[in-house]
Design an enzyme around this catalytic site. Structure first.
Site, PDB file in Angstrom:
ATOM      1  N   ASN A  18       0.855  -1.193   0.000  1.00 28.99           N
ATOM      2  CA  ASN A  18       0.000   0.000   0.000  1.00 28.99           C
ATOM      3  C   ASN A  18       0.884   1.233   0.000  1.00 28.99           C
ATOM      4  OD1 ASN A  18      -2.315  -1.626   0.481  1.00 28.99           O
ATOM      5  ND2 ASN A  18      -1.955  -1.525   2.687  1.00 28.99           N
ATOM      6  N   GLY A  46       1.982  -1.050   3.674  1.00 31.26           N
ATOM      7  CA  GLY A  46       1.266  -2.302   3.442  1.00 31.26           C
ATOM      8  C   GLY A  46       1.900  -3.360   4.322  1.00 31.26           C
ATOM      9  N   ASN A  50       5.819  -4.111   4.384  1.00 35.14           N
ATOM     10  CA  ASN A  50       6.517  -3.751   5.627  1.00 35.14           C
ATOM     11  C   ASN A  50       7.244  -4.970   6.200  1.00 35.14           C
ATOM     12  OD1 ASN A  50       5.339  -1.248   5.366  1.00 35.14           O
ATOM     13  ND2 ASN A  50       3.843  -1.550   7.007  1.00 35.14           N
ATOM     14  N   GLY A 258       3.916  -4.314  14.673  1.00 35.17           N
ATOM     15  CA  GLY A 258       3.732  -5.759  14.499  1.00 35.17           C
ATOM     16  C   GLY A 258       4.510  -6.273  13.292  1.00 35.17           C
ATOM     17  N   ASP A 259       4.546  -5.486  12.229  1.00 39.03           N
ATOM     18  CA  ASP A 259       5.286  -5.891  11.022  1.00 39.03           C
ATOM     19  C   ASP A 259       6.780  -6.012  11.338  1.00 39.03           C
ATOM     20  OD1 ASP A 259       2.843  -5.674   9.694  1.00 39.03           O
ATOM     21  OD2 ASP A 259       3.225  -3.601   9.099  1.00 39.03           O
TER      22      ASP A 259
HETATM   23  O1  RIB Z   1       0.777  -2.492   9.567  1.00 38.87           O
HETATM   24  C1  RIB Z   1       0.880  -1.177   9.099  1.00 38.87           C
HETATM   25  C2  RIB Z   1       0.339  -1.074   7.713  1.00 38.87           C
HETATM   26  O2  RIB Z   1      -1.054  -1.287   7.750  1.00 38.87           O
HETATM   27  C3  RIB Z   1       0.503   0.268   7.050  1.00 38.87           C
HETATM   28  O3  RIB Z   1       1.741   0.400   6.386  1.00 38.87           O
HETATM   29  C4  RIB Z   1      -0.702   0.362   6.137  1.00 38.87           C
HETATM   30  O4  RIB Z   1      -0.385   0.271   4.788  1.00 38.87           O
HETATM   31  C5  RIB Z   1      -1.632  -0.757   6.583  1.00 38.87           C
HETATM   32  O5  RIB Z   1      -1.656  -1.770   5.684  1.00 38.87           O
END
Ligand code: RIB
Length: 307
Positions: A18, A46, A50, A258-259
């Site tokens: 995203n 996204g 990420n 979290g990512d």
């Molecule tokens: O986890 C964070 C992400 O959630 C953001 O970068 C945004 O794009 C959404 O998908």
């Protein structure tokens, strides 16, 4: 275009890209209210991208499978993967759909609010995975989230099992999932609200996370890691469970925390670390990330961590 190198730390991310349109605001606006914000930025994000970037910055050798639109955001997002050393050949371009966009506000209390138009991410289909399936051969982990269709996620998990590749699922954003997916998941990494939705039980602290983890293990998942924000991570398998407290930091923006955790955890496992040590690597990375603004922009490099 980056070529994909072979290595024991190969991690494959199937998921979303995203463009994040991020604005800081003093507080959340009321319905019908116009509120002046500040510090607007446009940056690749996204959950899938990420997590791919987190894996790459923290020491993994990463390929991403996803879909963008045939537009400026799509070009920029693919270019940013290449700049991170991530193999992007399997990120396809959809001629009919706009790239995914996330509109994010972060208030002065470090709370984020995200509105998503998933666009081309919704077009990622089984046929795209089949064409890229060879990437799973010998890979250390397949990393999945839920910003692409659930049917695609399920197909990816089934393919990974054919290649004996471990599967990590971050069930975000929260969604109901078919029962057949659970035995395919080696590592399930929900946050509190996602764990609550999946189990039908409230998850707000360590004791309630323990109950939810038990219920998720009973579905057939092999390892559960419930992220609890500033309260840490609850780790559970059928052999043991443990609460790993968070590293204390002053958070300014938790978007993408979290990512970042998932990137560090996946790299740690690929390096042969124990479940707990891999989780600590993820926690250390996420703790540093939340002291910075942005999602992808906040993800630290391995050299910044003392491990
Ligand atoms: O986890 C964070 C992400 O959630 C953001 O970068 C945004 O794009 C959404 O998908």
């Amino acid at each position: 275009m980056t070529s994909f190198k072979s290595s024991s730390r190969r991690l494959i991310v199937v998921g979303s890209l995203n463009m994040d349109l991020v604005m800081r605001v003093p507080r959340a606006p009321e319905a019908g209210e116009t509120l002046t914000g500040y510090d607007f930025v446009t940056q690749p994000g996204g959950k899938g991208a990420n997590q791919a970037v987190a894996c790459a910055r923290l020491g993994g050798n990463v390929a991403m499978i996803g879909r963008v639109g045939d537009d400026a955001f799509g070009c920029a997002m693919r270019a940013s993967l290449v700049a991170e050393g991530i193999a992007d050949k399997t990120v396809g371009v959809d001629a009919e759909t706009a790239s995914g966009v996330a509109m994010i506000t972060v208030d002065d209390a470090a709370q984020n609010r995200i509105s998503l138009a998933l666009g081309a991410n919704t077009k990622l289909a089984a046929e795209h995975l089949d064409a890229a399936a060879g990437l799973l051969d010998g890979a250390a982990m397949l990393v999945l989230q839920l910003e692409v269709p659930v049917a695609t996620v399920l197909h990816a998990a089934k393919l990974a099992k054919e290649y004996r590749c471990p599967v990590l699922l971050n069930p975000a954003p929260a969604a109901a999932l078919p029962d057949e997916i659970w035995p395919l998941i080696d590592y399930l990494v929900p946050n509190e609200s996602e764990a609550a939705l999946l189990t039908g039980k409230p998850v707000t602290d360590v004791p309630t996370a323990a109950v939810a983890a038990e219920a998720l293990l009973a579905k057939g998942v092999k390892h559960v890691l419930i992220t609890l924000g500033s309260k840490g991570v609850f780790v559970a398998t059928d052999k043991f469970s443990q609460h790993l407290p968070a590293f204390p930091v002053e958070a300014v923006d938790t978007t993408g925390a979290g990512d970042t955790f998932i990137g560090g955890f996946s790299v740690g496992l690929a390096e042969g670390k124990s479940l707990q040590d891999a989780a600590r690597l993820g926690q250390r990375a996420a703790a540093l990330g939340v002291t910075r603004h942005g999602a992808q922009s906040s993800i630290p490099r391995r050299v910044e961590l003392s491990t």
